[in-house]
Design an enzyme around this catalytic site. Structure first.
Site, PDB file in Angstrom:
ATOM      1  N   MET A  92      10.047  -2.221  -5.467  1.00  0.00           N
ATOM      2  CA  MET A  92       9.207  -2.003  -6.661  1.00  0.00           C
ATOM      3  C   MET A  92       9.968  -1.195  -7.719  1.00  0.00           C
ATOM      4  O   MET A  92       9.444  -0.229  -8.270  1.00  0.00           O
ATOM      5  CB  MET A  92       7.924  -1.255  -6.253  1.00  0.00           C
ATOM      6  CG  MET A  92       7.120  -2.012  -5.219  1.00  0.00           C
ATOM      7  SD  MET A  92       5.769  -1.058  -4.531  1.00  0.00           S
ATOM      8  CE  MET A  92       6.610   0.048  -3.426  1.00  0.00           C
ATOM      9  N   ASP A 119      -2.076 -12.413  -0.300  1.00  0.00           N
ATOM     10  CA  ASP A 119      -1.623 -11.847  -1.567  1.00  0.00           C
ATOM     11  C   ASP A 119      -0.741 -12.831  -2.311  1.00  0.00           C
ATOM     12  O   ASP A 119      -0.475 -13.920  -1.847  1.00  0.00           O
ATOM     13  CB  ASP A 119      -0.787 -10.590  -1.310  1.00  0.00           C
ATOM     14  CG  ASP A 119      -1.626  -9.469  -0.755  1.00  0.00           C
ATOM     15  OD1 ASP A 119      -2.843  -9.509  -0.952  1.00  0.00           O
ATOM     16  OD2 ASP A 119      -1.047  -8.576  -0.120  1.00  0.00           O
ATOM     17  N   LYS A 169      -3.001  -9.710  -7.189  1.00  0.00           N
ATOM     18  CA  LYS A 169      -3.265  -9.346  -8.577  1.00  0.00           C
ATOM     19  C   LYS A 169      -2.061  -9.785  -9.391  1.00  0.00           C
ATOM     20  O   LYS A 169      -0.946  -9.824  -8.859  1.00  0.00           O
ATOM     21  CB  LYS A 169      -3.499  -7.851  -8.709  1.00  0.00           C
ATOM     22  CG  LYS A 169      -2.329  -7.046  -8.210  1.00  0.00           C
ATOM     23  CD  LYS A 169      -2.573  -5.570  -8.290  1.00  0.00           C
ATOM     24  CE  LYS A 169      -1.329  -4.884  -7.781  1.00  0.00           C
ATOM     25  NZ  LYS A 169      -1.313  -3.615  -7.338  1.00  0.00           N
TER      26      LYS A 169
HETATM   27  C1  LIG Z   1       4.384  -3.675  -2.409  1.00  0.00           C
HETATM   28  S1  LIG Z   1       6.013  -3.878  -1.795  1.00  0.00           S
HETATM   29  C2  LIG Z   1       5.658  -4.651  -0.278  1.00  0.00           C
HETATM   30  C3  LIG Z   1       6.838  -4.677   0.644  1.00  0.00           C
HETATM   31  C4  LIG Z   1       6.558  -5.471   1.903  1.00  0.00           C
HETATM   32  N1  LIG Z   1       5.538  -4.856   2.694  1.00  0.00           N
HETATM   33  C5  LIG Z   1       7.815  -5.679   2.749  1.00  0.00           C
HETATM   34  O1  LIG Z   1       7.927  -5.147   3.838  1.00  0.00           O
HETATM   35  O2  LIG Z   1       8.682  -6.447   2.281  1.00  0.00           O
HETATM   36  C6  LIG Z   1       6.578  -5.195  -2.818  1.00  0.00           C
HETATM   37  C7  LIG Z   1       8.069  -5.080  -3.095  1.00  0.00           C
HETATM   38  O3  LIG Z   1       8.797  -5.695  -2.041  1.00  0.00           O
HETATM   39  C8  LIG Z   1       9.983  -6.249  -2.575  1.00  0.00           C
HETATM   40  N2  LIG Z   1       9.973  -7.705  -2.301  1.00  0.00           N
HETATM   41  C9  LIG Z   1       8.967  -8.411  -1.744  1.00  0.00           C
HETATM   42  N3  LIG Z   1       9.320  -9.705  -1.594  1.00  0.00           N
HETATM   43  C10 LIG Z   1      10.586  -9.805  -2.065  1.00  0.00           C
HETATM   44  C11 LIG Z   1      11.498 -10.873  -2.189  1.00  0.00           C
HETATM   45  N4  LIG Z   1      11.193 -12.112  -1.771  1.00  0.00           N
HETATM   46  N5  LIG Z   1      12.716 -10.641  -2.737  1.00  0.00           N
HETATM   47  C12 LIG Z   1      13.051  -9.404  -3.138  1.00  0.00           C
HETATM   48  N6  LIG Z   1      12.227  -8.349  -3.036  1.00  0.00           N
HETATM   49  C13 LIG Z   1      11.011  -8.544  -2.509  1.00  0.00           C
HETATM   50  C14 LIG Z   1       9.978  -5.983  -4.058  1.00  0.00           C
HETATM   51  O4  LIG Z   1      10.701  -4.784  -4.274  1.00  0.00           O
HETATM   52  C15 LIG Z   1       8.510  -5.795  -4.331  1.00  0.00           C
HETATM   53  O5  LIG Z   1       8.299  -5.019  -5.489  1.00  0.00           O
END
Ligand SMILES: C[S@@+](CC[C@H](N)C(=O)[O-])C[C@H]1O[C@@H](n2cnc3c(N)ncnc32)[C@H](O)[C@@H]1O
Length: 576
Positions: free
Chosen positions: A171, A36, A58
């Site tokens: 998110m 992704d 996406k």
């Molecule tokens: C679809 S969710 C997936 C979460 C993922 N499975 C996890 O455990 O981190 C995506 C969200 O994770 C958070 N996120 C992912 N990577 C991040 C990062 N490097 N810094 C801050 N927030 C992050 C954000 O809130 C983003 O909108």
């Protein structure tokens, strides 16, 4: 054929050192990587060169799902008997639709396993120094999606959430105001501390400190963008003590554009070089190269046998390696299984004729064939104008922090930087090692042609602890490179560090395919200089008395070569 196996693997918040050992092992073994948007280049770079990379992210502006396509790809590749690694940001089962993928694989009888990852829900607050629980003021925590804050049909119990000590919202950038309003409406004080951590452990990480009452306005004013994690609760205050401590898992200042709703640089490159990939493939098919590579043969011998310019032939062979068709062994180049099975005319399963028709439709390979016959002989860099100069500077700005991450300049005293991106390097070095003296010179700035006579470098004569050449070698012909290296050698004291950061044709590093294809495309279309390969550079450095020559692939699709000066430098010779 019995199906392969799919691993749903958590890649953590992005930093390669936050992968689990199991995840790293699986990435190295994978036949296919399905990934992704939130996966860093360095993580993908662990895979073997022949891995099939399938990008399924996406754009952040699009909310429609590609889930059906993802399911289809996992199924198709597993049914081909492949080891498929489905890399997901953070942990696969936390808001990552990993559960749906597992259900789908189970429904279709595909063997699979789920490997946990470090979730951003915990690591993003940690990166801002915020412990999500604390003995004195936070005994419970809820991890919540921000998507449902505007939803009247929400399954969330906002009154219960408002009673939690700590809340972490993923998110939630777009709905930050609504999240705050709902919590306040249900009893949380508007003064409750809140922090938004953008791009934790990535280039350009940012931390916004606010309160529920001010959150919406602060997020808007500061231009916070996804991906970001919101933490609400008294624990946010604790972060202040830890936020600015030095740490191994460094943040970098630049690269924030990686998360703009635009293609990532590697995708752009891939798009731009797709044509060259099919040209190289078509030409190799037409000339029956795969037929002759059942046994490993050295590149030089093949060039001789095929009547090609050795350097250009080496580039084509590297290109075929990057496309996952050949492998490079110590004995030379040889077919990977797919090339042996489907691309050789003698093979029972040959698809050569059909593939040639497709390859011909995708473009002509006359220019490539001419380049292979003639190489870049007689060409000297002709200057690529202002756009190219800007591009060189932009690339250097992008890469300077990544280069600095790999160098230990702490005891260098002074650094001489030669080439593009002087300001970016000056800033990066001053931030990390404020005591280092920095001198800069760019012999190319404003020049259409490489200057035939080298102006003296600033500080020449003085012995620097390190000389850093950035983006200059690719603009030079062989004699000019030799001369630059000699000058660098003279400017270095005994044990001094030479670091060369450039768009080489990489050898013995694992470059993404687009780097190799891009290099070859540049040569074919500009008919230009003969870029130095890492191997050739290594030979020249050893001849100049350098030792410990190492090459590292960098995320900005370039290569960093480092070496230490041991023997006294040679006298400067004439340009050959
Ligand atoms: C679809 S969710 C997936 C979460 C993922 N499975 C996890 O455990 O981190 C995506 C969200 O994770 C958070 N996120 C992912 N990577 C991040 C990062 N490097 N810094 C801050 N927030 C992050 C954000 O809130 C983003 O909108």
């Amino acid at each position: 054929m019995s199906p392969g196996k799919v691993y749903l693997v958590g890649a953590g918040p992005g930093h390669p050192e936050l992968l689990t050992i199991k995840a790293a092992e699986l990435i190295k073994m994978a036949d296919v990587l399905v990934y992704d948007r939130l996966i860093q280049e360095e993580v993908l770079g662990l895979a073997k060169p022949s891995v099939e990379r399938i990008y399924m992210g996406k754009p952040l502006s699009r909310h429609d799902s590609r889930q059906d396509e993802i399911h289809h790809v996992l199924l198709e590749k597993a049914r081909e008997g492949k080891l498929v690694v489905r890399l997901k940001g953070g942990d696969p089962f936390l808001f990552g639709r990993g559960g749906e993928e597992a259900e789908f694989l189970a429904d279709h009888g595909i063997p699979f396993e789920v490997i946990p990852g470090v979730t951003s829900a915990l690591s993003a607050p940690l990166s801002a120094g915020i412990p999500v629980t604390h003995r004195n003021n936070a005994s419970c925590l809820a991890i919540v999606t921000g998507h449902e804050a505007r939803d009247e049909e929400t399954r969330l119990d906002w009154a219960a959430l408002a009673r939690m000590d700590t809340l972490v919202f993923l998110m939630s950038v777009k709905n930050a105001g609504r999240v705050a309003d709902r919590l306040v409406a249900n009893g949380k004080a508007p003064e409750t501390p809140a922090a938004m951590i953008q791009m934790a452990f990535w280039h350009g990480e940012r931390v916004l400190l606010s309160t529920l009452g001010r959150l919406a306005a602060d997020v808007e004013r500061e231009g916070i963008r996804p991906p970001a994690t919101l933490v609400v609760g008294e624990v946010v205050r604790l972060g202040e003590r830890f936020r600015n401590l030095p740490r191994d898992l460094k943040r970098r200042e630049d690269g924030s554009s990686r998360f703009q709703p635009a293609p990532a640089p590697d995708q752009l490159l891939r798009l731009a070089t797709a044509g060259m990939g099919s040209q190289a493939f078509g030409l190799a098919l037409e000339n029956g190269y795969f037929d002759r590579l059942e046994e490993a043969s050295p590149g030089g011998a093949l060039a001789l046998e095929w009547g090609l310019d050795p350097q250009a032939a080496a580039e084509l062979l590297e290109c075929l390696v990057a496309l996952g068709l050949l492998e490079r062994t110590p004995e030379g180049y040889r077919n990977l299984e797919m090339a042996s099975r489907y691309l050789r005319s003698e093979s029972d399963q040959s698809l050569r004729a059909t593939l040639l028709v497709y390859a011909r439709q995708s473009g002509s390979w006359e220019d490539l064939a001419r380049y292979l016959r003639e190489g870049g002989k007689g060409h000297v860099h002709g200057g690529e104008g202002e756009a190219s100069q800007e591009a060189c500077d932009a690339l250097a700005r992008f890469s300077a922090p990544a280069v600095a991450d790999r160098l230990d300049l702490g005891s260098c005293g002074s650094v001489l930087h030669v080439g593009w991106g002087g300001e970016a390097y000056r800033r990066t070095i001053a931030e990390r090692w404020p005591e280092i003296r920095f001198a800069h010179r760019n012999p190319f700035a404003g020049a259409d042609h490489f200057p035939r006579t080298f102006p003296p470098w600033d500080g020449e004569g003085a012995h620097h602890g390190a000389v850093l050449l950035s983006g200059v070698l690719k603009c030079c012909n062989r004699g000019e490179v030799q001369r630059l290296l000699e000058k660098a050698s003279k400017a270095l004291g005994e044990g001094g560090l030479l670091a060369i950061h450039d768009a080489f044709l990489p050898v013995n590093v694992l470059p993404p395919p687009e780097v190799v294809l891009g290099g070859l495309a540049r040569h074919v279309h500009q008919g230009g200089c003969r870029t130095w390969s890492v191997d050739r550079l290594r030979d020249s450095l050893l001849a100049l008395g350098f030792e410990s020559v190492e090459a590292h692939a960098l995320p900005a699709a370039t290569v960093l070569v480092t070496a230490r000066r041991s023997a006294p430098p040679l006298a400067e010779g004439p340009v050959s």
